[in-house]
Write a protein that holds these residues in place. Structure first.
Motif, PDB file in Angstrom:
ATOM      1  N   ALA A 105       0.911  -1.175  -0.018  1.00 12.61           N
ATOM      2  CA  ALA A 105      -0.124  -0.002   0.070  1.00 12.61           C
ATOM      3  C   ALA A 105       0.786   1.191   0.127  1.00 12.61           C
ATOM      4  CB  ALA A 105      -0.498   0.038   1.285  1.00 12.61           C
ATOM      5  N   LEU A 106       2.066   1.245   0.700  1.00 16.89           N
ATOM      6  CA  LEU A 106       3.226   2.501   0.891  1.00 16.89           C
ATOM      7  C   LEU A 106       3.480   2.081  -0.077  1.00 16.89           C
ATOM      8  CD1 LEU A 106       3.797   2.347   4.274  1.00 16.89           C
ATOM      9  CD2 LEU A 106       2.643   4.192   3.519  1.00 16.89           C
ATOM     10  N   ALA A 107       3.563   1.205  -0.851  1.00 10.59           N
ATOM     11  CA  ALA A 107       4.971   0.965  -2.457  1.00 10.59           C
ATOM     12  C   ALA A 107       3.676   2.446  -3.571  1.00 10.59           C
ATOM     13  CB  ALA A 107       5.466   0.831  -3.074  1.00 10.59           C
ATOM     14  N   GLY A 108       2.351   1.919  -3.357  1.00 12.07           N
ATOM     15  CA  GLY A 108       1.270   2.125  -4.514  1.00 12.07           C
ATOM     16  C   GLY A 108       1.226   3.160  -4.231  1.00 12.07           C
ATOM     17  N   THR A 109       0.462   4.203  -3.075  1.00  6.52           N
ATOM     18  CA  THR A 109       0.413   5.245  -3.096  1.00  6.52           C
ATOM     19  C   THR A 109       1.879   6.260  -3.092  1.00  6.52           C
ATOM     20  OG1 THR A 109      -0.697   5.016  -0.967  1.00  6.52           O
ATOM     21  CG2 THR A 109       0.372   7.440  -1.233  1.00  6.52           C
ATOM     22  N   ALA A 110       3.066   5.388  -3.329  1.00  2.52           N
ATOM     23  CA  ALA A 110       4.397   6.600  -3.473  1.00  2.52           C
ATOM     24  C   ALA A 110       4.494   6.792  -5.666  1.00  2.52           C
ATOM     25  CB  ALA A 110       5.834   5.891  -2.997  1.00  2.52           C
ATOM     26  N   VAL A 111       4.592   5.901  -5.753  1.00  2.00           N
ATOM     27  CA  VAL A 111       4.204   5.390  -7.261  1.00  2.00           C
ATOM     28  C   VAL A 111       2.600   6.054  -7.571  1.00  2.00           C
ATOM     29  CG1 VAL A 111       3.597   3.782  -9.656  1.00  2.00           C
ATOM     30  CG2 VAL A 111       5.749   3.143  -7.511  1.00  2.00           C
ATOM     31  N   ASN A 112       1.621   5.776  -7.004  1.00  2.00           N
ATOM     32  CA  ASN A 112       0.711   7.272  -7.671  1.00  2.00           C
ATOM     33  C   ASN A 112       1.239   8.236  -7.411  1.00  2.00           C
ATOM     34  OD1 ASN A 112      -1.911   6.851  -8.256  1.00  2.00           O
ATOM     35  ND2 ASN A 112      -2.299   5.050  -6.216  1.00  2.00           N
ATOM     36  N   ALA A 113       1.656   8.344  -6.377  1.00  2.00           N
ATOM     37  CA  ALA A 113       1.420  10.472  -5.894  1.00  2.00           C
ATOM     38  C   ALA A 113       2.613  11.011  -7.101  1.00  2.00           C
ATOM     39  CB  ALA A 113       2.976  10.741  -4.640  1.00  2.00           C
TER      40      ALA A 113
END
Length: 349
Positions: free
Chosen positions: A166-174
């Motif tokens: 979830a954190l990795a996805g949030t970073a990539v999304n941002a």
């Protein structure tokens, strides 16, 4: 995720009853098909101008020049077909992702796949000057694949936990949406061309987009269904999967291909639409359990029903204006996400 306990042969205890027992799975498929039919009818009849069911039927089967014919056949029917196709694609992609990663938070939007497709499309239009849908469709597929690989690499392929992914996805999304916004502000022509990509919607989509992307979505769906059995084996763990004769590497690679085809094509048609792939697998698992052979067909029925229902809600909440479907699904998904965080103990970093 809880699992049913069953009494084996020779054990002197009856099978469990009460709230833990599930209804027959085939019954759930009938419920899903009925829900999809009802939401299709609502999508054709409900909007800024409500159309009686009889007039909707006449416009579909025997148009006679009524003022409703154009609304139903030229506006709402293509919109409904796009909603059904894109909803099924996102639901299947979410189901495959959750089984593949054994991660209850896996979702095409949350893990950056939709953002990767959007960033690639913006690059194709703003940097390379590609304006045809058939041209930037392939960029959407490539962007979705690269984002999926990046999130899994950042989250740790083998040591990935729900929180890490979830954190990795949030970073990539941002990062990707920051790139999209920066490119749009840098090039005003790109901003004008890509404004509709900032929020996913079913409104004013050219039916030719769906016809172009449909073969890829169908291919991704067929591949997802074909992978149901090996994914079920893989969900037990890699060692168990190998013992059952499943090729772990091939299953992972083909699953990523299916997710890329489904998410990339859906995003190319409608823009990024989030949380559909998160909500539906969670909802249907209460009926199907963790078995992908049942969960994926459920997702293919209930996800488009949710998509159409969200679209109808967006049409009637603030008439005569409309709320894009992505805003409605994000609101519903946010509520579900809060509930998951409150009731589940996810693994530590």
């Amino acid at each position: 995720m809880s699992t049913e306990t069953r009494s084996g042969p020779g054990v002197g205890h009856p099978p469990p009853a009460g709230p833990r027992s599930r209804p027959p799975r085939a019954t759930g498929l009938l419920v899903g098909a009925s829900a999809l039919v009802i939401t299709v009818a609502l999508s054709l009849a409900v909007g800024t101008e409500h159309i009686p069911p009889g007039d909707v039927w006449s416009a579909l089967v025997s148009p006679g020049g009524s003022r409703f014919d154009g609304i139903v056949r030229e506006l709402r029917l293509p919109r409904t077909l796009i909603g059904v196709t894109v909803g099924a694609a996102l639901g299947l992609a979410g189901g495959v992702m959750q089984v593949l990663t054994r991660n209850p938070l896996a979702d095409p939007g949350l893990l950056g796949v939709n953002a990767g497709a959007s960033a690639a499309v913006v690059t194709a239009i703003g940097v390379l000057g590609i304006t045809s849908f058939t041209g930037y469709l392939w960029f959407a597929l490539a962007g979705a694949a690269l984002a999926a690989v990046a999130v899994n690499a950042l989250g740790g392929t083998r040591a990935a936990t729900p929180v890490r992914l979830a954190l990795a996805g949030t970073a990539v999304n941002a990062a990707l949406f920051g790139y999209v916004n920066g490119l749009q502000l840098w090039d005003l022509s790109t901003l004008d061309s890509m404004r509709h990509w900032s929020v996913g919607t079913l409104d004013k989509r050219d039916p030719e987009l769906l016809l172009t992307a449909l073969p890829l979505i169908v291919a991704g769906a067929l591949l997802a269904f074909a992978l149901a059995r090996p994914l079920g084996a893989l969900s037990l763990g890699e060692d168990h999967a190998r013992a059952l004769g499943t090729s772990v590497r091939r299953t992972r690679v083909l699953s990523v291909v299916a997710i890329t085809l489904l998410c990339g094509s859906a995003t190319a048609v409608c823009g990024p639409i989030g949380f559909v792939g998160l909500m539906i697998p969670h909802a249907v698992r209460a009926f199907t359990g963790p078995d992908p052979r049942w969960m994926l067909p459920y997702c293919a029925l209930f996800a488009p029903a949710l998509m159409l229902l969200s679209d109808v809600v967006g049409r009637v909440v603030v008439p005569p204006s409309e709320i894009e479907v992505d805003i409605v699904t994000s609101f519903l998904g946010g509520l579900l996400f809060v509930q998951l965080v409150r009731r589940r103990k996810v693994a530590q970093l």
